[in-house]
Design a protein around this motif. Structure first.
Motif, PDB file in Angstrom:
ATOM      1  N   MET A   1     -47.507  59.033  18.142  1.00  0.00           N
ATOM      2  CA  MET A   1     -47.456  60.474  17.932  1.00  0.00           C
ATOM      3  C   MET A   1     -48.853  61.076  18.116  1.00  0.00           C
ATOM      4  SD  MET A   1     -45.307  62.917  17.073  1.00  0.00           S
ATOM      5  CE  MET A   1     -43.999  62.244  16.111  1.00  0.00           C
ATOM      6  N   THR A   2     -49.858  60.416  17.579  1.00  0.00           N
ATOM      7  CA  THR A   2     -51.236  60.895  17.698  1.00  0.00           C
ATOM      8  C   THR A   2     -51.663  60.934  19.164  1.00  0.00           C
ATOM      9  OG1 THR A   2     -51.775  60.016  15.515  1.00  0.00           O
ATOM     10  CG2 THR A   2     -53.624  60.474  16.968  1.00  0.00           C
ATOM     11  N   LEU A   3     -51.319  59.884  19.925  1.00  0.00           N
ATOM     12  CA  LEU A   3     -51.666  59.853  21.352  1.00  0.00           C
ATOM     13  C   LEU A   3     -50.981  60.984  22.112  1.00  0.00           C
ATOM     14  CD1 LEU A   3     -51.595  56.005  22.069  1.00  0.00           C
ATOM     15  CD2 LEU A   3     -53.608  57.499  21.967  1.00  0.00           C
ATOM     16  N   LEU A   4     -49.718  61.228  21.785  1.00  0.00           N
ATOM     17  CA  LEU A   4     -48.981  62.310  22.428  1.00  0.00           C
ATOM     18  C   LEU A   4     -49.633  63.663  22.122  1.00  0.00           C
ATOM     19  CD1 LEU A   4     -46.459  63.316  23.985  1.00  0.00           C
ATOM     20  CD2 LEU A   4     -45.273  63.370  21.786  1.00  0.00           C
ATOM     21  N   ILE A   5     -49.981  63.867  20.871  1.00  0.00           N
ATOM     22  CA  ILE A   5     -50.622  65.128  20.469  1.00  0.00           C
ATOM     23  C   ILE A   5     -51.965  65.278  21.161  1.00  0.00           C
ATOM     24  CG2 ILE A   5     -51.686  66.331  18.513  1.00  0.00           C
ATOM     25  CD1 ILE A   5     -49.347  65.153  16.796  1.00  0.00           C
ATOM     26  N   GLU A   6     -52.750  64.196  21.189  1.00  0.00           N
ATOM     27  CA  GLU A   6     -54.066  64.248  21.841  1.00  0.00           C
ATOM     28  C   GLU A   6     -53.917  64.589  23.324  1.00  0.00           C
ATOM     29  OE1 GLU A   6     -57.115  64.190  20.546  1.00  0.00           O
ATOM     30  OE2 GLU A   6     -56.208  64.029  18.565  1.00  0.00           O
ATOM     31  N   LYS A   7     -52.895  64.034  23.956  1.00  0.00           N
ATOM     32  CA  LYS A   7     -52.648  64.310  25.376  1.00  0.00           C
ATOM     33  C   LYS A   7     -52.356  65.792  25.583  1.00  0.00           C
ATOM     34  CE  LYS A   7     -49.345  63.294  28.994  1.00  0.00           C
ATOM     35  NZ  LYS A   7     -47.987  62.872  29.205  1.00  0.00           N
ATOM     36  N   GLU A   8     -51.515  66.358  24.725  1.00  0.00           N
ATOM     37  CA  GLU A   8     -51.163  67.773  24.855  1.00  0.00           C
ATOM     38  C   GLU A   8     -52.342  68.694  24.517  1.00  0.00           C
ATOM     39  OE1 GLU A   8     -48.586  68.964  26.356  1.00  0.00           O
ATOM     40  OE2 GLU A   8     -47.695  66.984  26.577  1.00  0.00           O
ATOM     41  N   ILE A   9     -53.159  68.282  23.553  1.00  0.00           N
ATOM     42  CA  ILE A   9     -54.351  69.090  23.231  1.00  0.00           C
ATOM     43  C   ILE A   9     -55.305  69.068  24.422  1.00  0.00           C
ATOM     44  CG2 ILE A   9     -56.430  69.178  21.781  1.00  0.00           C
ATOM     45  CD1 ILE A   9     -54.656  68.246  19.419  1.00  0.00           C
ATOM     46  N   ALA A  10     -55.464  67.914  25.059  1.00  0.00           N
ATOM     47  CA  ALA A  10     -56.356  67.795  26.220  1.00  0.00           C
ATOM     48  C   ALA A  10     -55.879  68.659  27.390  1.00  0.00           C
ATOM     49  CB  ALA A  10     -56.446  66.332  26.651  1.00  0.00           C
ATOM     50  N   ALA A  11     -54.567  68.961  27.431  1.00  0.00           N
ATOM     51  CA  ALA A  11     -54.013  69.777  28.514  1.00  0.00           C
ATOM     52  C   ALA A  11     -54.198  71.282  28.271  1.00  0.00           C
ATOM     53  CB  ALA A  11     -52.532  69.458  28.698  1.00  0.00           C
ATOM     54  N   LEU A  12     -54.674  71.686  27.116  1.00  0.00           N
ATOM     55  CA  LEU A  12     -54.897  73.109  26.820  1.00  0.00           C
ATOM     56  C   LEU A  12     -56.057  73.629  27.688  1.00  0.00           C
ATOM     57  CD1 LEU A  12     -54.728  73.103  22.888  1.00  0.00           C
ATOM     58  CD2 LEU A  12     -53.007  74.027  24.463  1.00  0.00           C
ATOM     59  N   PRO A  13     -56.075  74.930  27.918  1.00  0.00           N
ATOM     60  CA  PRO A  13     -57.233  75.499  28.632  1.00  0.00           C
ATOM     61  C   PRO A  13     -58.528  75.160  27.871  1.00  0.00           C
ATOM     62  CG  PRO A  13     -55.469  77.118  28.462  1.00  0.00           C
ATOM     63  CD  PRO A  13     -55.064  75.924  27.632  1.00  0.00           C
ATOM     64  N   VAL A  14     -59.610  75.029  28.616  1.00  0.00           N
ATOM     65  CA  VAL A  14     -60.866  74.503  28.076  1.00  0.00           C
ATOM     66  C   VAL A  14     -61.326  75.239  26.814  1.00  0.00           C
ATOM     67  CG1 VAL A  14     -63.307  74.053  28.578  1.00  0.00           C
ATOM     68  CG2 VAL A  14     -61.593  73.702  30.338  1.00  0.00           C
ATOM     69  N   LYS A  15     -61.470  76.536  26.869  1.00  0.00           N
ATOM     70  CA  LYS A  15     -61.998  77.295  25.722  1.00  0.00           C
ATOM     71  C   LYS A  15     -61.024  77.218  24.541  1.00  0.00           C
ATOM     72  CE  LYS A  15     -65.506  79.519  25.524  1.00  0.00           C
ATOM     73  NZ  LYS A  15     -66.791  78.971  25.094  1.00  0.00           N
ATOM     74  N   MET A  16     -59.709  77.308  24.837  1.00  0.00           N
ATOM     75  CA  MET A  16     -58.698  77.220  23.782  1.00  0.00           C
ATOM     76  C   MET A  16     -58.761  75.846  23.105  1.00  0.00           C
ATOM     77  SD  MET A  16     -54.563  77.742  24.079  1.00  0.00           S
ATOM     78  CE  MET A  16     -54.676  79.357  24.810  1.00  0.00           C
ATOM     79  N   ARG A  17     -58.890  74.796  23.921  1.00  0.00           N
ATOM     80  CA  ARG A  17     -58.982  73.428  23.380  1.00  0.00           C
ATOM     81  C   ARG A  17     -60.222  73.286  22.504  1.00  0.00           C
ATOM     82  NH1 ARG A  17     -59.575  70.278  27.856  1.00  0.00           N
ATOM     83  NH2 ARG A  17     -61.807  70.177  27.568  1.00  0.00           N
ATOM     84  N   GLU A  18     -61.337  73.818  22.955  1.00  0.00           N
ATOM     85  CA  GLU A  18     -62.596  73.725  22.200  1.00  0.00           C
ATOM     86  C   GLU A  18     -62.450  74.418  20.844  1.00  0.00           C
ATOM     87  OE1 GLU A  18     -67.355  74.521  23.021  1.00  0.00           O
ATOM     88  OE2 GLU A  18     -65.875  75.432  24.348  1.00  0.00           O
ATOM     89  N   VAL A  19     -61.876  75.588  20.830  1.00  0.00           N
ATOM     90  CA  VAL A  19     -61.666  76.330  19.583  1.00  0.00           C
ATOM     91  C   VAL A  19     -60.700  75.560  18.674  1.00  0.00           C
ATOM     92  CG1 VAL A  19     -60.644  78.436  18.593  1.00  0.00           C
ATOM     93  CG2 VAL A  19     -62.198  78.604  20.552  1.00  0.00           C
ATOM     94  N   PHE A  20     -59.621  75.101  19.259  1.00  0.00           N
ATOM     95  CA  PHE A  20     -58.602  74.394  18.483  1.00  0.00           C
ATOM     96  C   PHE A  20     -59.180  73.131  17.841  1.00  0.00           C
ATOM     97  CE2 PHE A  20     -54.994  71.501  17.905  1.00  0.00           C
ATOM     98  CZ  PHE A  20     -54.146  72.315  17.170  1.00  0.00           C
ATOM     99  N   GLU A  21     -59.924  72.354  18.607  1.00  0.00           N
ATOM    100  CA  GLU A  21     -60.512  71.122  18.076  1.00  0.00           C
ATOM    101  C   GLU A  21     -61.521  71.401  16.969  1.00  0.00           C
ATOM    102  OE1 GLU A  21     -61.834  69.102  21.637  1.00  0.00           O
ATOM    103  OE2 GLU A  21     -59.936  67.993  21.772  1.00  0.00           O
ATOM    104  N   LEU A  22     -62.318  72.455  17.119  1.00  0.00           N
ATOM    105  CA  LEU A  22     -63.248  72.817  16.048  1.00  0.00           C
ATOM    106  C   LEU A  22     -62.490  73.241  14.792  1.00  0.00           C
ATOM    107  CD1 LEU A  22     -65.987  74.777  18.052  1.00  0.00           C
ATOM    108  CD2 LEU A  22     -66.235  72.545  16.924  1.00  0.00           C
ATOM    109  N   SER A  23     -61.360  73.901  14.989  1.00  0.00           N
ATOM    110  CA  SER A  23     -60.551  74.354  13.860  1.00  0.00           C
ATOM    111  C   SER A  23     -59.852  73.190  13.164  1.00  0.00           C
ATOM    112  CB  SER A  23     -59.518  75.365  14.355  1.00  0.00           C
ATOM    113  OG  SER A  23     -58.597  75.668  13.330  1.00  0.00           O
ATOM    114  N   ARG A  24     -59.204  72.321  13.949  1.00  0.00           N
ATOM    115  CA  ARG A  24     -58.380  71.260  13.354  1.00  0.00           C
ATOM    116  C   ARG A  24     -59.134  69.966  13.090  1.00  0.00           C
ATOM    117  NH1 ARG A  24     -55.640  74.979  11.808  1.00  0.00           N
ATOM    118  NH2 ARG A  24     -53.529  75.358  12.502  1.00  0.00           N
ATOM    119  N   LYS A  25     -59.990  69.567  14.019  1.00  0.00           N
ATOM    120  CA  LYS A  25     -60.678  68.285  13.852  1.00  0.00           C
ATOM    121  C   LYS A  25     -61.947  68.414  13.015  1.00  0.00           C
ATOM    122  CE  LYS A  25     -58.857  66.094  17.987  1.00  0.00           C
ATOM    123  NZ  LYS A  25     -59.162  65.541  19.303  1.00  0.00           N
TER     124      LYS A  25
END
Length: 191
Positions: free
Chosen positions: A122-146
């Motif tokens: 499940m974690t690998l699947l989520i990481e794959k989908e997060i990596a597919a987000l647009p660059v700036k959105m992914r960066e914001v999301f990772e700072l928020s969640r991780k």
């Protein structure tokens, strides 16, 4: 020469104590089937009953000099067999409890292992989908969640407005929920 068949139990016991093999053989012949029947009633296993009786007679011969028989040899033998039966039953019960606890442990470990495997997938699947987000959105999301930074901290770090940060997080969650489904999405927000 002695006729052991006519000798009393008490005399046989005395002769046994002095190492007389003929006395031992007579005691064996006199009591082996009675003791075997008694053991079989308890054990319901002929081989187990035979082993119990055999072990009793081995011990009787090897400890003959130190044994003190009561007035009744048959009572002594029955008591000795009964004690051996109880020891075997007790040992079987302990072994059974051990096997049951071992099986429970294995089952629990198997369940835990399965859970860990599913969680990793499940974690690998989520990481794959997060990596597919647009660059700036992914960066914001990772700072928020991780990194677990607040919207204000992210806005300062990336020189964005808090409103933009909030929108990126909301859109990321919306995209991930659509792609991952409810279960994976709930897993994501709980971790």
């Amino acid at each position: 020469m002695l006729n052991y068949e006519t000798i009393s139990d008490n005399e046989l016991a005395e002769l046994l104590r002095s190492g007389d093999r003929g006395a031992f053989t007579e005691i064996y012949n006199r009591y082996k089937w009675l003791l075997h029947s008694h053991a079989y009633k308890w054990m319901q296993d002929r081989e187990e009953a035979k082993d119990i009786v055999h072990e009793l007679f081995v011990a009787l011969w090897t400890k003959r000099e130190s044994l003190s028989f009561p007035d009744n040899l048959s009572a002594y033998l029955y008591t000795a067999v009964r004690n051996r039966i109880f020891n075997v039953i007790s040992h079987q019960k302990v072994a059974s409890q051990y096997l049951n606890s071992l099986q429970a442990f294995i089952d629990e470990e198997q369940g835990a292992t399965d859970h860990l495997v599913r969680e990793k997938q499940m974690t690998l699947l989520i990481e794959k989908e997060i990596a597919a987000l647009p660059v700036k959105m992914r960066e914001v999301f990772e700072l928020s969640r991780k990194e677990q930074l607040s919207h204000k901290e992210i806005a300062i770090q990336l020189t964005l407005s808090e409103q933009t940060v909030r929108k990126h997080v909301q859109h990321a969650l919306k995209i991930l929920r659509a792609k991952l489904g409810l279960m994976a999405f709930l897993f994501l927000i709980s971790h």
